[in-house]
Scaffold this active site. Structure first.
Site, short mmCIF file in Angstrom:
data_model
loop_
_atom_site.label_atom_id
_atom_site.label_comp_id
_atom_site.label_asym_id
_atom_site.label_seq_id
_atom_site.Cartn_x
_atom_site.Cartn_y
_atom_site.Cartn_z
N HIS A 167 36.94 47.96 40.50
CA HIS A 167 38.05 47.08 40.14
C HIS A 167 39.12 47.14 41.23
CE1 HIS A 167 40.79 44.69 37.87
NE2 HIS A 167 41.69 45.65 37.81
N ASP B 200 48.27 43.31 39.26
CA ASP B 200 46.84 43.11 38.98
C ASP B 200 46.68 41.82 38.18
OD1 ASP B 200 44.18 43.23 38.37
OD2 ASP B 200 44.29 45.08 37.17
N CYS C 214 38.27 40.15 39.62
CA CYS C 214 39.34 40.88 40.31
C CYS C 214 39.32 40.77 41.83
CB CYS C 214 39.33 42.35 39.90
SG CYS C 214 37.84 43.27 40.41
#
Length: 276
Positions: free
Chosen positions: A119, A134, A80
């Site tokens: 995250h 995302d 991420c």
């Protein structure tokens, strides 16, 4: 057509043309919700989620030049902090306003767990309001951005999503079968650069960090998702059909990484985490 110059910044700028070639976009994008959705899908279809360098004991840098070199020039993927940092830089160069945020991953966690802020996610401003983007979660990550202003069910045609509000927090959930399951929880405020650094450092160094203890590679396909989880190859279609295959050797896993994800490593590479 908007000007594509990046906003003023003391840091390095992205090579936008190289990024667009990497994701296979031949036309010049514009800062609209329609293009954001298209870019989101293209990114996840061409730049795989993967934590392979963590398992090889390599340091993960989230400096833009390092991310560009790995994910754009070398044809690799990342997790991420790499994926969403790259995506944010590209979106800003196109003309979007982007705010990084941090979330606590709840997927596959006990109900009362309080995991770390490990995250990275993005708030992207559009003509239809702010969106949650995302491209860096992996197996059950977003296919397209969803509205941050709505608590209604979104993505009805594939993997329905919703945001639940609890105080100042939002929980991102996915519907699989008849059940709604938590993916992550976040407070929709901007994350400071140092907090992104700390979250990234935890993810590749802490002994209990997920990416130190499991292998995950994933990308979008036209009909669903392709995933390698440790020694299992999983293909899941949008209609919910799932096929599973056990990869019984490191050679078989390396072959799958090359054929399905375009990730090539020397034949002597060993990631571990194969069941006996």
């Amino acid at each position: 057509m908007p000007t594509l110059a990046p906003p003023p910044s003391a840091g390095p700028s992205i090579d936008l043309d190289a990024y667009l070639r990497r994701i296979g976009l031949c036309e010049r994008p514009e800062p609209s919700l329609a293009f954001l959705k298209r870019l989101h899908r293209l990114h996840e279809s061409t730049i795989p989620f993967e934590n392979l360098d963590v398992l090889l004991g390599r340091e993960i840098s989230i400096e833009l030049p390092a991310i560009q070199r790995k994910l754009v020039e070398q044809g690799r993927g990342g997790y991420c902090f790499e994926q969403n940092s790259l995506f944010a830089a590209a979106l800003r160069a196109i003309g979007f306003t982007v705010t990084p945020m941090l979330a606590r991953v709840l997927w596959m966690q006990p109900t009362q767990a309080v995991p770390p802020l490990s995250h990275m996610i993005l708030r992207v401003e559009t003509e239809r309001g702010p969106q949650l983007a995302d491209v860096g979660f992996g197996g059950v990550g977003l296919v397209e951005p969803i509205s941050l202003s709505s608590t209604s069910v979104q993505h009805q045609a594939f993997e329905p999503r919703r945001l639940l509000k609890s105080g100042s927090d939002l929980s991102h959930q996915i519907q699989l079968g008849e059940r709604w399951q938590d993916i992550y929880r976040f407070t929709p405020i901007e994350a400071a650069p140092i907090d992104l650094e700390v979250g990234n450092w935890f993810s590749f160094t802490h002994p209990k960090a997920r990416f130190r203890n499991s292998l995950l590679v994933a990308r979008l396909a036209e009909t669903g998702r392709i995933i390698i989880s440790n020694n299992e190859l999983i293909q899941r279609s949008w209609d919910g059909e799932v096929s599973r295959e056990t990869l019984r050797s490191e050679e078989g896993r390396l072959d799958a990484l090359g054929q399905l994800f375009g990730l090539t490593f020397p034949e002597e590479t060993r990631f571990g985490l194969l069941d006996p």
